[in-house]
Design an enzyme around this catalytic site. Structure first.
Site, short mmCIF file in Angstrom:
data_model
loop_
_atom_site.label_atom_id
_atom_site.label_comp_id
_atom_site.label_asym_id
_atom_site.label_seq_id
_atom_site.Cartn_x
_atom_site.Cartn_y
_atom_site.Cartn_z
N LYS A 1 36.81 56.91 13.46
CA LYS A 1 38.25 56.94 13.08
C LYS A 1 39.30 57.73 13.59
O LYS A 1 40.31 57.34 13.85
CB LYS A 1 38.24 56.92 11.32
CG LYS A 1 37.17 56.11 10.64
CD LYS A 1 37.84 54.83 10.16
CE LYS A 1 36.76 53.66 9.81
NZ LYS A 1 35.97 54.16 8.51
N TRP B 1 35.22 52.68 -0.24
CA TRP B 1 34.11 53.80 0.19
C TRP B 1 33.46 54.43 -0.74
O TRP B 1 32.43 54.52 -0.68
CB TRP B 1 34.85 54.59 1.62
CG TRP B 1 34.95 53.88 2.65
CD1 TRP B 1 36.39 53.41 3.05
CD2 TRP B 1 33.83 52.98 3.33
NE1 TRP B 1 35.85 52.51 4.30
CE2 TRP B 1 34.76 52.41 4.37
CE3 TRP B 1 32.64 53.03 3.17
CZ2 TRP B 1 33.99 51.46 5.45
CZ3 TRP B 1 31.88 51.96 4.36
CH2 TRP B 1 32.50 51.31 5.42
N ASP C 1 33.41 63.21 1.89
CA ASP C 1 33.49 62.25 3.00
C ASP C 1 34.90 62.33 3.52
O ASP C 1 35.71 61.95 2.89
CB ASP C 1 33.23 61.12 2.51
CG ASP C 1 33.16 59.58 3.52
OD1 ASP C 1 33.55 60.18 4.64
OD2 ASP C 1 32.92 58.39 3.41
C1 LIG Z 1 34.95 53.84 7.76
C2 LIG Z 1 34.37 54.66 6.63
C3 LIG Z 1 33.09 54.75 6.31
C4 LIG Z 1 31.77 54.31 7.03
O1 LIG Z 1 31.17 54.71 7.98
P1 LIG Z 1 30.06 54.19 9.01
O2 LIG Z 1 30.05 55.26 10.11
O3 LIG Z 1 30.54 53.00 9.66
O4 LIG Z 1 28.77 54.46 8.29
C5 LIG Z 1 32.47 55.60 5.37
N1 LIG Z 1 33.64 56.58 4.61
C6 LIG Z 1 35.01 56.36 4.93
C7 LIG Z 1 36.03 57.12 4.15
C8 LIG Z 1 35.30 55.56 5.96
O5 LIG Z 1 36.73 55.10 6.22
#
Ligand SMILES: *Cc1c(COP(=O)(O)O)cnc(C)c1O
Length: 352
Positions: A199, A105, A175
């Protein structure tokens, strides 16, 4: 009552708690206090304004978040934040923003940031195959960087930082998509925290963004309104039609975290317990299961492991999953809002 939904090994959206699913099921027909389906309630209604406010308050309470932060419910996923952050804080800057490249990511985040301004990758795990995170003495943060960005939990590789990184005089951006609200997180030390819902805390369609007031003030009016944190704050996450259903489910999950789980310290204990059981199984398998990440950096959210060889990975996958699910049955299976996903590690890394 343990539904089949309780065990979810996919690396994507996680299973939600049973009590939340039951409430969602009812709300699709009729939200009790409104008499309408959640799928047909106006985003301009007083009821929905109250839902947004309660969700904000719950997140504030769970994290102990100060009044200096605004809480936004945006669309575009975490991916949109990969761009919105540098559009706001990096455009026109002379000094490079610092990024950590710790896995699948973060490499995507870096690619998007480079479109907006100078980026310095302060540390990369590429040479070690992304199986560990940097130690403090490998990180020399610059006081001149416009901000530091990192990913708190690398979902694919199963690597999780157990500390806050960076300097107090440089804004921290994180993030937290795959570990948001899974444990307490010192949120007040950051300038921007973003996490999509899917998630851990709801369905896809909404991304929670905690933005410090200084970042909101720094937003340029040259940006499209949709990508402007200040415009989003001014409209209370209602600049255009928001994902009412997704936000409502996030509200139900935050209520569950507060009232049923009893806060993030308790959630962390449950997650740690689940992770310990699984890692113990891997470690006691005489080398049949091989955990991917170095022990110190193991994620409590995503357990990544390999089988002895690729052929075996294809053949033995069902058997391995049965074994893993037996371990999961032994843990508290109803507490799955923050789930453990077991990802067969494939090096899916894209070239940036
Ligand atoms: C799954 C994931 C993403 C992707 O996010 P989207 O909502 O599909 O854009 C970004 N960062 C992390 C850490 C993830 O696990």
């Amino acid at each position: 009552m343990i539904s089949r939904n309780a065990l979810n090994f996919s690396g994507g959206p996680g299973a939600l708690p049973e009590v939340v699913l039951t409430q969602v099921e009812a709300a699709i027909k009729e939200v009790p206090e409104v008499g309408l389906s959640i799928l047909g309630i106006s985003h301009r209604s007083d009821w929905f304004a109250a839902i947004v406010e309660e969700t904000e308050n719950n997140i504030r309470t769970l994290l102990g978040l100060s009044k200096d932060f605004h809480i936004l419910f945006l669309q575009g996923g975490a991916t949109q934040q990969f761009s919105m952050v540098p559009m706001t804080l990096l455009r026109g800057q002379k000094h490079a923003a610092e990024y950590l490249d710790t896995g699948y990511w973060s490499s995507k985040v870096v690619t998007e940031a480079r479109r907006e301004g100078p980026v310095k990758v302060l540390w990369s795990g590429e040479s070690c195959g992304f199986n560990r995170l940097p130690a403090d003495d490998e990180l020399a943060f610059s006081p001149d960087a416009p901000y530091l960005h990192y990913v708190s939990n690398e979902t694919v590789e199963g690597l999780q930082f157990q500390r806050v990184l960076g300097r107090d005089d440089v804004p921290r951006v994180c993030d937290m998509s795959s570990d948001f609200l899974s444990k307490p997180c010192d949120a007040n030390k950051f300038s921007v925290i973003y996490a999509h819902a899917q998630k851990n805390i709801g369905p896809a369609g909404v991304t929670i963004v905690l933005v410090h007031d200084t970042v909101v003030k720094a937003s340029s009016d040259e940006l499209p309104s949709f990508l402007n944190y200040r415009r989003q704050v001014e409209s209370h996450s209602n600049l255009n039609t928001p994902p009412v259903f997704a936000i409502y489910v996030v509200l139900l999950v935050t209520r569950w975290l507060l009232n049923d789980v009893g806060g993030l310290d308790n959630m962390e204990q449950t997650n740690r317990h689940k992770a310990e059981l699984l890692y113990a199984m891997l470690d006691n398998s005489d080398g049949f299961y091989n955990g991917w990440s170095s022990k110190a950096d193991r994620s409590q959210m995503n357990v990544a492991f390999k089988l002895p060889d690729e052929l075996l990975e294809k053949k033995s996958w069902r058997k391995a999953m049965k074994q893993v699910s037996r371990v999961c049955q032994a843990t508290a299976p109803s507490a799955v809002s923050v789930r453990l996903s077991i990802t067969p590690f494939r090096c899916r890394r894209l070239k940036s």
